[in-house]
Enzyme design. Structure first.
Site, PDB file in Angstrom:
ATOM      1  N   PRO A  11      45.212  26.016  36.925  1.00 35.05           N
ATOM      2  CA  PRO A  11      44.759  25.510  35.637  1.00 35.05           C
ATOM      3  C   PRO A  11      43.371  24.884  35.674  1.00 35.05           C
ATOM      4  O   PRO A  11      42.977  24.246  36.642  1.00 35.05           O
ATOM      5  CB  PRO A  11      45.816  24.472  35.264  1.00 35.05           C
ATOM      6  CG  PRO A  11      46.430  24.064  36.557  1.00 35.05           C
ATOM      7  CD  PRO A  11      46.387  25.278  37.426  1.00 35.05           C
ATOM      8  N   ASN A  12      42.665  25.109  34.596  1.00 36.47           N
ATOM      9  CA  ASN A  12      41.343  24.554  34.320  1.00 36.47           C
ATOM     10  C   ASN A  12      40.217  25.167  35.143  1.00 36.47           C
ATOM     11  O   ASN A  12      39.053  24.856  34.909  1.00 36.47           O
ATOM     12  CB  ASN A  12      41.336  23.023  34.459  1.00 36.47           C
ATOM     13  CG  ASN A  12      42.229  22.371  33.447  1.00 36.47           C
ATOM     14  OD1 ASN A  12      42.153  22.660  32.263  1.00 36.47           O
ATOM     15  ND2 ASN A  12      43.105  21.496  33.910  1.00 36.47           N
ATOM     16  N   ARG A  19      33.204  22.011  33.326  1.00 39.66           N
ATOM     17  CA  ARG A  19      34.020  20.838  33.631  1.00 39.66           C
ATOM     18  C   ARG A  19      33.507  20.116  34.876  1.00 39.66           C
ATOM     19  O   ARG A  19      33.486  20.677  35.964  1.00 39.66           O
ATOM     20  CB  ARG A  19      35.467  21.286  33.867  1.00 39.66           C
ATOM     21  CG  ARG A  19      36.394  20.160  34.232  1.00 39.66           C
ATOM     22  CD  ARG A  19      37.810  20.680  34.477  1.00 39.66           C
ATOM     23  NE  ARG A  19      38.654  19.596  34.921  1.00 39.66           N
ATOM     24  CZ  ARG A  19      39.426  19.664  36.003  1.00 39.66           C
ATOM     25  NH1 ARG A  19      39.471  20.750  36.729  1.00 39.66           N
ATOM     26  NH2 ARG A  19      40.154  18.635  36.341  1.00 39.66           N
ATOM     27  N   TYR A  24      32.820  19.787  40.785  1.00 38.49           N
ATOM     28  CA  TYR A  24      33.199  21.173  41.034  1.00 38.49           C
ATOM     29  C   TYR A  24      32.021  22.130  41.180  1.00 38.49           C
ATOM     30  O   TYR A  24      32.219  23.302  41.498  1.00 38.49           O
ATOM     31  CB  TYR A  24      34.125  21.666  39.910  1.00 38.49           C
ATOM     32  CG  TYR A  24      35.397  20.861  39.820  1.00 38.49           C
ATOM     33  CD1 TYR A  24      36.366  20.946  40.803  1.00 38.49           C
ATOM     34  CD2 TYR A  24      35.617  19.989  38.762  1.00 38.49           C
ATOM     35  CE1 TYR A  24      37.527  20.195  40.743  1.00 38.49           C
ATOM     36  CE2 TYR A  24      36.778  19.233  38.685  1.00 38.49           C
ATOM     37  CZ  TYR A  24      37.727  19.338  39.681  1.00 38.49           C
ATOM     38  OH  TYR A  24      38.870  18.589  39.619  1.00 38.49           O
ATOM     39  N   ASN A  75      44.010  28.693  45.028  1.00 48.46           N
ATOM     40  CA  ASN A  75      43.520  27.388  44.602  1.00 48.46           C
ATOM     41  C   ASN A  75      44.457  26.969  43.472  1.00 48.46           C
ATOM     42  O   ASN A  75      44.253  27.345  42.323  1.00 48.46           O
ATOM     43  CB  ASN A  75      42.073  27.444  44.110  1.00 48.46           C
ATOM     44  CG  ASN A  75      41.555  26.081  43.719  1.00 48.46           C
ATOM     45  OD1 ASN A  75      42.309  25.154  43.519  1.00 48.46           O
ATOM     46  ND2 ASN A  75      40.242  25.967  43.585  1.00 48.46           N
ATOM     47  N   ALA A  78      45.364  21.547  39.899  1.00 49.78           N
ATOM     48  CA  ALA A  78      46.228  20.374  39.691  1.00 49.78           C
ATOM     49  C   ALA A  78      47.676  20.630  40.101  1.00 49.78           C
ATOM     50  O   ALA A  78      48.394  19.687  40.455  1.00 49.78           O
ATOM     51  CB  ALA A  78      46.166  19.939  38.236  1.00 49.78           C
ATOM     52  N   GLU A  99      45.143  28.070  51.461  1.00 49.03           N
ATOM     53  CA  GLU A  99      44.879  27.234  50.294  1.00 49.03           C
ATOM     54  C   GLU A  99      43.412  26.833  50.310  1.00 49.03           C
ATOM     55  O   GLU A  99      42.856  26.513  51.372  1.00 49.03           O
ATOM     56  CB  GLU A  99      45.767  25.991  50.368  1.00 49.03           C
ATOM     57  CG  GLU A  99      45.588  24.996  49.248  1.00 49.03           C
ATOM     58  CD  GLU A  99      46.463  23.753  49.414  1.00 49.03           C
ATOM     59  OE1 GLU A  99      46.494  22.941  48.471  1.00 49.03           O
ATOM     60  OE2 GLU A  99      47.109  23.584  50.480  1.00 49.03           O
ATOM     61  N   HIS A 101      40.287  24.556  48.030  1.00 44.00           N
ATOM     62  CA  HIS A 101      39.904  23.638  46.956  1.00 44.00           C
ATOM     63  C   HIS A 101      38.388  23.487  46.975  1.00 44.00           C
ATOM     64  O   HIS A 101      37.787  23.386  48.045  1.00 44.00           O
ATOM     65  CB  HIS A 101      40.544  22.256  47.144  1.00 44.00           C
ATOM     66  CG  HIS A 101      42.029  22.281  47.034  1.00 44.00           C
ATOM     67  ND1 HIS A 101      42.667  22.290  45.815  1.00 44.00           N
ATOM     68  CD2 HIS A 101      42.990  22.325  47.979  1.00 44.00           C
ATOM     69  CE1 HIS A 101      43.970  22.334  46.022  1.00 44.00           C
ATOM     70  NE2 HIS A 101      44.185  22.359  47.328  1.00 44.00           N
ATOM     71  N   ARG A 108      39.240  11.981  46.758  1.00 43.00           N
ATOM     72  CA  ARG A 108      39.384  11.783  45.316  1.00 43.00           C
ATOM     73  C   ARG A 108      40.498  10.796  45.021  1.00 43.00           C
ATOM     74  O   ARG A 108      40.922  10.049  45.887  1.00 43.00           O
ATOM     75  CB  ARG A 108      39.608  13.152  44.667  1.00 43.00           C
ATOM     76  CG  ARG A 108      38.406  14.063  44.986  1.00 43.00           C
ATOM     77  CD  ARG A 108      38.174  15.193  44.095  1.00 43.00           C
ATOM     78  NE  ARG A 108      38.255  14.888  42.686  1.00 43.00           N
ATOM     79  CZ  ARG A 108      38.644  15.773  41.785  1.00 43.00           C
ATOM     80  NH1 ARG A 108      38.982  16.990  42.150  1.00 43.00           N
ATOM     81  NH2 ARG A 108      38.685  15.458  40.516  1.00 43.00           N
TER      82      ARG A 108
END
Length: 144
Positions: A11-12, A19, A24, A75, A78, A99, A101, A108
């Site tokens: 998502p996103n 964003r 990012y 990825n 969230a 995985e 990111h 964070r």
């Protein structure tokens, strides 16, 4: 035909470039897709690149990967921090999984420090921006 890598984005990530570019980066998801396809071609991999904002759709794609992919690069965004369903689907799929990111999730907010996906992934790359995808594909190609 080369080995097949399913690149899944949660998502996103469709909002990349808009964003929080300070976290990012300025690259869009289309830029990352182009990077993955170029890297995949260079490595002899077939890349199937997808994004969704829906957890169930990610679970379905992961389940289908048993028959359609040699590896998954994910990825989960969230969903990394919340989705037992994605964890379970990856575990059941039995497909080599890395995985990735864009940001370093460990620098964070505390709720981002834990990833349910990391427990079932062979490797995790975080904090290297879009180049993390390319590095993950290179590592997958070596492993495959």
């Amino acid at each position: 035909m080369g080995k097949r890598v399913l690149v899944l984005n949660g998502p996103n990530l469709n909002m990349l470039g808009i964003r929080e570019p300070g976290i990012y980066g300025a690259q869009t998801l289309a830029d990352i897709e182009n990077l993955c396809r170029t890297t995949g071609t260079e490595l002899g991999l077939t890349v199937d690149f997808r994004q969704t904002n829906h957890e169930g759709e990610l679970v379905t794609w992961i389940q289908q990967a048993r028959q359609t992919a040699d590896a998954i690069l994910i990825n989960p965004a969230a969903y990394s921090h919340t989705s037992v369903a994605i964890h379970d689907a990856l575990k059941a799929a039995g497909v080599l999984t890395y995985e990735v990111h864009l940001s370093n999730i460990h620098q964070r907010e505390p709720f981002r420090h834990h990833s349910y996906v990391s427990a079932v992934a062979t490797a995790v790359i975080c904090g290297l921006g879009a180049s993390g995808y390319s590095l993950a594909l290179r590592a997958l190609a070596e492993k495959l």
